[in-house]
Design an enzyme around this catalytic site. Structure first.
Site, mmCIF file in Angstrom:
data_model
loop_
_atom_site.group_PDB
_atom_site.id
_atom_site.type_symbol
_atom_site.label_atom_id
_atom_site.label_comp_id
_atom_site.label_asym_id
_atom_site.label_seq_id
_atom_site.Cartn_x
_atom_site.Cartn_y
_atom_site.Cartn_z
ATOM 1 N N GLU A 160 -2.292 5.050 -8.034
ATOM 2 C CA GLU A 160 -1.457 4.166 -8.844
ATOM 3 C C GLU A 160 -1.192 2.839 -8.136
ATOM 4 O O GLU A 160 -1.176 1.778 -8.770
ATOM 5 C CB GLU A 160 -0.135 4.863 -9.185
ATOM 6 C CG GLU A 160 -0.289 6.064 -10.094
ATOM 7 C CD GLU A 160 -0.984 5.720 -11.400
ATOM 8 O OE1 GLU A 160 -0.624 4.694 -12.009
ATOM 9 O OE2 GLU A 160 -1.891 6.467 -11.801
ATOM 10 N N HIS A 163 -4.114 0.632 -8.680
ATOM 11 C CA HIS A 163 -4.088 -0.035 -9.982
ATOM 12 C C HIS A 163 -3.239 -1.305 -9.919
ATOM 13 O O HIS A 163 -3.615 -2.353 -10.466
ATOM 14 C CB HIS A 163 -3.510 0.896 -11.051
ATOM 15 C CG HIS A 163 -4.512 1.835 -11.653
ATOM 16 N ND1 HIS A 163 -5.736 1.424 -12.148
ATOM 17 C CD2 HIS A 163 -4.442 3.183 -11.870
ATOM 18 C CE1 HIS A 163 -6.385 2.474 -12.635
ATOM 19 N NE2 HIS A 163 -5.629 3.536 -12.476
ATOM 20 N N GLU A 223 -10.693 3.116 -13.534
ATOM 21 C CA GLU A 223 -10.355 4.389 -12.901
ATOM 22 C C GLU A 223 -11.258 4.658 -11.701
ATOM 23 O O GLU A 223 -10.792 5.092 -10.642
ATOM 24 C CB GLU A 223 -10.462 5.540 -13.914
ATOM 25 C CG GLU A 223 -9.399 5.523 -14.994
ATOM 26 C CD GLU A 223 -7.996 5.623 -14.435
ATOM 27 O OE1 GLU A 223 -7.780 6.351 -13.437
ATOM 28 O OE2 GLU A 223 -7.102 4.953 -14.982
#
Length: 305
Positions: A160, A163, A223
């Site tokens: 995360e 990201h 991803e």
């Protein structure tokens, strides 16, 4: 290898941009056509109206007003989705505090401002990031904390953080905007006697499907990139591979409560995918086996280096 990966991600981004650009243009065209048909019908049925020479200008002005209203509603939808995904902060949450310290260290490594961390009282294992006007929030469910050990949790939150470092959430918002607009166009149950409304509804459904393909093309590439970045941050690609394998097994047969909770979730940029029903071109996440295979190649390269 990295160069080939970068070229693949760039190709995905270009493809997604082309798809979502055509979607945005198509949504605008549907709105303008709907207004044009409305003006034409009005000129025929309204006594004394007839055809107006300034009809094109009226359609243009009305189209701008409708699109402006559509943009406002899209913004409201993003706000509602953010509120639905963001749990209330738990008082004296020791687990969230420990995770926050871990996330802060990872964020420092990645060169981004540390996000906040909250735990959600959900039995399904989930981890996702909610963007906000202030500090982004990484949400970790109780189910994920129970399913993974500390090493695997670190790998998941590193994903995360990756990201955030890649600014994926900001870009994804632009990718999703035309899809949300198309959803507005296709909403509602038109009356069976209204052929114009039925045509607009069918057009909206087609646009939604096309937009979902664009989202999937972009999201799957991000991803893969976040997996690789998380492996670099932790230096432990095997931990993320193990976490993905565990979560895939945990969600193989989700209970009914999970299905209800998933209805309020966003599809993209989460571990694991919040909507596992998406397959093929509209899937927001790559196949878990493909992700694990790439991570295992990183492990092999590290062992032979």
């Amino acid at each position: 290898m990295r160069r080939r990966t970068a070229l693949g991600l760039a190709a995905r981004a270009v493809a997604a941009l082309c798809i979502q650009s055509t979607l945005a243009v198509a949504v605008g065209a549907v709105v303008v056509c709907w207004l044009a048909v409305g003006v034409a019908v009005a000129s025929l049925v309204v006594p004394g109206m007839g055809f107006r020479a300034d009809a094109p200008w009226l359609i243009a002005v009305a189209g701008v007003m409708v699109l402006a209203g559509l943009a406002t509603e899209v913004e409201r939808r993003f706000d509602r989705r953010r509120e639905a995904l963001l749990p209330e902060p738990a008082p004296d949450d020791d687990t969230a505090g420990a995770l926050a310290e871990q996330v802060s260290r990872l964020a420092h490594q990645a060169g981004v401002a540390p996000p906040a961390v909250r735990t959600a009282d959900r039995i399904d294992p989930r981890c996702y990031t909610v963007e906000s006007d202030e500090t982004p929030v990484i949400v970790v469910s109780a189910g994920l904390l129970d399913a993974l050990d500390e090493r695997e949790r670190r790998a998941v939150v590193a994903h995360e953080v990756a990201h955030l470092a890649n600014r994926d959430h900001r870009v994804m918002r632009w990718v999703l905007t035309p899809v949300v607009a198309a959803a507005q166009v296709s909403e509602g149950e038109p009356a069976s006697h209204d052929p114009v409304a039925r045509a607009v509804d069918r057009a909206g459904d087609s646009l939604l499907l096309w937009g979902a393909v664009g989202v999937g093309v972009f999201s799957r590439g991000r991803e893969f990139a976040a997996d690789a970045a998380a492996a670099r941050l932790t230096g432990d690609p095997a931990a993320l591979a193990a976490a993905l394998r565990t979560l895939d097994d945990e969600l193989a047969d989700p209970p009914d409560r999970d299905r209800r909770e998933r209805a309020v979730a966003t599809d993209a940029l989460s571990i694991p995918p919040l909507d596992r029903s998406r397959r093929g071109p509209t899937a927001t996440h790559p196949d878990t086996a493909a992700r694990i295979e790439r991570l295992e190649r990183l492990v092999e390269r590290a062992e032979t280096a």
